[in-house]
Enzyme design. Structure first.
Site, mmCIF file in Angstrom:
data_model
loop_
_atom_site.group_PDB
_atom_site.id
_atom_site.type_symbol
_atom_site.label_atom_id
_atom_site.label_comp_id
_atom_site.label_asym_id
_atom_site.label_seq_id
_atom_site.Cartn_x
_atom_site.Cartn_y
_atom_site.Cartn_z
ATOM 1 N N LYS A 196 -8.327 -6.467 18.999
ATOM 2 C CA LYS A 196 -8.376 -5.336 18.076
ATOM 3 C C LYS A 196 -9.775 -4.745 18.158
ATOM 4 O O LYS A 196 -10.730 -5.451 18.516
ATOM 5 C CB LYS A 196 -8.118 -5.846 16.652
ATOM 6 N N GLY A 246 7.841 6.389 5.272
ATOM 7 C CA GLY A 246 6.996 7.075 6.259
ATOM 8 C C GLY A 246 7.631 7.019 7.630
ATOM 9 O O GLY A 246 8.863 7.048 7.771
ATOM 10 N N ASN A 247 6.795 6.903 8.652
ATOM 11 C CA ASN A 247 7.295 6.926 10.035
ATOM 12 C C ASN A 247 8.312 5.828 10.301
ATOM 13 O O ASN A 247 9.325 6.053 10.950
ATOM 14 C CB ASN A 247 6.122 6.765 11.004
ATOM 15 N N VAL A 248 8.035 4.629 9.813
ATOM 16 C CA VAL A 248 8.955 3.514 10.048
ATOM 17 C C VAL A 248 10.055 3.500 8.980
ATOM 18 O O VAL A 248 11.244 3.380 9.294
ATOM 19 C CB VAL A 248 8.201 2.163 10.057
ATOM 20 N N GLY A 277 8.243 2.847 0.726
ATOM 21 C CA GLY A 277 7.488 3.539 1.786
ATOM 22 C C GLY A 277 8.429 4.176 2.784
ATOM 23 O O GLY A 277 9.017 3.495 3.625
HETATM 24 P P1 NAD Z 1 3.233 5.683 7.431
HETATM 25 O O1 NAD Z 1 1.867 5.991 6.929
HETATM 26 O O2 NAD Z 1 3.936 6.693 8.267
HETATM 27 O O3 NAD Z 1 4.213 5.361 6.192
HETATM 28 C C1 NAD Z 1 3.820 4.658 5.086
HETATM 29 C C2 NAD Z 1 4.504 5.326 3.908
HETATM 30 O O4 NAD Z 1 4.244 4.536 2.755
HETATM 31 C C3 NAD Z 1 3.975 6.722 3.626
HETATM 32 O O5 NAD Z 1 5.072 7.607 3.470
HETATM 33 C C4 NAD Z 1 3.204 6.558 2.336
HETATM 34 O O6 NAD Z 1 3.242 7.730 1.525
HETATM 35 C C5 NAD Z 1 3.915 5.404 1.692
HETATM 36 N N1 NAD Z 1 3.152 4.654 0.726
HETATM 37 C C6 NAD Z 1 1.830 4.359 0.720
HETATM 38 N N2 NAD Z 1 1.521 3.623 -0.363
HETATM 39 C C7 NAD Z 1 2.672 3.439 -1.032
HETATM 40 C C8 NAD Z 1 3.013 2.753 -2.217
HETATM 41 N N3 NAD Z 1 2.086 2.157 -2.951
HETATM 42 N N4 NAD Z 1 4.307 2.747 -2.606
HETATM 43 C C9 NAD Z 1 5.245 3.391 -1.879
HETATM 44 N N5 NAD Z 1 4.978 4.071 -0.765
HETATM 45 C C10 NAD Z 1 3.709 4.096 -0.350
HETATM 46 O O7 NAD Z 1 3.129 4.292 8.164
HETATM 47 P P2 NAD Z 1 4.206 3.629 9.124
HETATM 48 O O8 NAD Z 1 3.805 3.883 10.520
HETATM 49 O O9 NAD Z 1 5.563 4.006 8.667
HETATM 50 O O10 NAD Z 1 3.939 2.093 8.848
HETATM 51 C C11 NAD Z 1 4.426 1.475 7.674
HETATM 52 C C12 NAD Z 1 3.969 0.036 7.617
HETATM 53 O O11 NAD Z 1 4.453 -0.661 8.767
HETATM 54 C C13 NAD Z 1 2.448 -0.136 7.636
HETATM 55 O O12 NAD Z 1 2.119 -1.272 6.887
HETATM 56 C C14 NAD Z 1 2.164 -0.414 9.092
HETATM 57 O O13 NAD Z 1 0.982 -1.167 9.260
HETATM 58 C C15 NAD Z 1 3.379 -1.232 9.478
HETATM 59 N N6 NAD Z 1 3.660 -1.189 10.906
HETATM 60 C C16 NAD Z 1 3.908 0.011 11.507
HETATM 61 C C17 NAD Z 1 4.174 0.040 12.863
HETATM 62 C C18 NAD Z 1 4.474 1.342 13.555
HETATM 63 O O14 NAD Z 1 4.946 1.303 14.692
HETATM 64 N N7 NAD Z 1 4.236 2.473 12.932
HETATM 65 C C19 NAD Z 1 4.197 -1.152 13.611
HETATM 66 C C20 NAD Z 1 3.964 -2.374 12.950
HETATM 67 C C21 NAD Z 1 3.693 -2.366 11.597
#
Ligand code: NAD
Length: 366
Positions: A80, A187-189, A185
């Site tokens: 990292k 978001g993207n995932v 949450g």
């Molecule tokens: P993202 O930022 O696109 O989505 C996160 C979502 O959570 C956002 O819509 C945000 O508004 C919301 N959020 C933030 N705080 C919140 C809360 N207190 N209550 C409810 N919603 C809240 O991120 P992502 O890429 O979707 O990733 C989500 C999680 O998965 C993160 O923890 C990330 O580390 C983990 N992750 C993501 C990936 C990936 O490929 N994107 C891979 C492994 C792990």
């Protein structure tokens, strides 16, 4: 600051500090273990309050990547990097180029990917000076669709596969029709996971701090709105935390009513022993670094030219890994988080032993 005796040091192979006064770049690269291959991990940019905080974060995250990649059976090690600074104010093209030069000087032992505070365009700028950046090239993704390197679709699909494995193990059902799932949450995932679940017939509840993200799931997927206070405590079959870490803690665990926790967010357990607390309550926890490995699996195939079916088949193995974790947990009476760590250690130690034996054979042969 102690380094070799740092509580998170854990026999890291390499830790380098890079300073470029001209661009203001201050960066740290940590490589935990390369027994399975070069260390792949995100490059995070964050305004750390102190150097100690940055070292702590990079060591902890780098070790986590060794475990995640080994558990996913990837020929990758764990590493990292962190750039100390506010991405909104201090991220310049010159600084990113300097980071690229530093990555190049490591000769490919560490490969950087996007992380919080950095984006695919940022990695592309670093890539002007090094080949050792990942997740930036246009390719056909695991789902046969064009991908710009964003790992989220594969992470969401892998989480869906893992959630199905957990539901099958705990609830004895392979059909998700009518399954009640609460997602924190969107978001993207989270949104993509919600879409997979909707297509499989699940009933969804959602909460996101951004009202528009939540509204999209309500409008497009027929999800029901929940609140910040109740999303993890609804009487559903599964809770899927997909926002932030440490949400499984002393306060939340006693209030959880769902029998399964299966979400993509990293570092869900506030303390390692919270997996025991979940087990004590009869809740099946799908360890985060096992279930959310789809993205890194996808990224690892980026430059191999492998057909999408091969990548998808690899993401599908997340279900097998989780089944192994659940079965070992049942047999031993030990919690799933601890078992996942053990299984990952077996996978990278076994690999080291194999490489050592091969090198010894080659030395004798030579
Ligand atoms: P993202 O930022 O696109 O989505 C996160 C979502 O959570 C956002 O819509 C945000 O508004 C919301 N959020 C933030 N705080 C919140 C809360 N207190 N209550 C409810 N919603 C809240 O991120 P992502 O890429 O979707 O990733 C989500 C999680 O998965 C993160 O923890 C990330 O580390 C983990 N992750 C993501 C990936 C990936 O490929 N994107 C891979 C492994 C792990």
């Amino acid at each position: 600051m102690n380094v070799f005796s740092h509580p998170e040091f854990d026999n890291h192979e390499h830790l380098s500090f890079f300073c470029d006064p001209e661009t203001g770049l201050k960066a740290i690269v940590a490589i935990h273990n390369t027994s399975r291959g070069p260390a792949l991990g995100g490059c995070r940019m964050f305004p750390y309050a102190s150097d100690e905080e940055a070292v702590w974060d990079v060591l902890r995250l780098s070790k986590g990547m060794t475990y995640k990649s080994a558990l996913a059976n990837l020929d990758l090690g764990g590493g990292k990097s962190v750039i100390i600074g506010d991405p909104r104010k201090e991220k310049t093209e010159a600084l990113l180029e300097a980071m690229g030069r530093h990555l190049e000087s490591l000769g490919g032992q560490y490969i950087a990917a996007e992380d919080s505070g950095t984006s695919v365009p940022d990695l592309k700028i670093m890539g002007r000076h090094t080949r050792h950046v990942a997740g930036i090239s246009q390719h056909i993704g695991f789902d046969g669709k064009p991908s710009n390197g964003d790992p989220s679709p594969a992470t969401a699909y892998g989480t869906f596969i893992g959630l199905k494995a957990a539901v099958s193990h705990k609830l004895g059902r392979s059909d998700l029709n009518g399954l009640k799932v609460a997602i924190q949450g969107i978001g993207n995932v989270g949104f993509r996971l919600a879409r997979h679940l909707k297509e499989a017939g699940a009933e969804l509840w959602v909460y996101d701090i951004h009202a528009d993200n939540m509204q999209r799931a309500i409008d497009e997927l027929g999800a029901k709105p929940a609140s910040a206070e109740d999303i993890l405590f609804l009487p559903v079959d599964v809770i899927a935390p997909c926002a932030m870490g440490a949400v499984l803690n002393d306060e939340s665990i006693p209030q959880i009513k769902a029998p399964v926790v299966a979400g993509a967010a990293n570092n869900l357990l506030e303390r390692p022993d919270h997996d025991q607390a979940l087990m004590d309550r009869g809740i099946l926890y799908a360890p985060d670094f096992a279930i959310n490995a789809g993205g890194i699996i996808d990224v690892s195939y980026e430059r191999t030219g492998a057909p999408p079916e091969k990548v998808r088949a690899h993401v599908d193995t997340i279900g097998d890994t989780l089944n192994e974790i659940f079965t070992r947990s049942d047999r031993s009476g030990r919690p799933t988080g601890a078992i996942a760590n053990e299984l990952a250690e077996e996978r990278f130690h076994k690999h080291t032993a194999r490489v050592d034996a091969m090198q010894e054979r080659m030395a004798h042969a030579g």
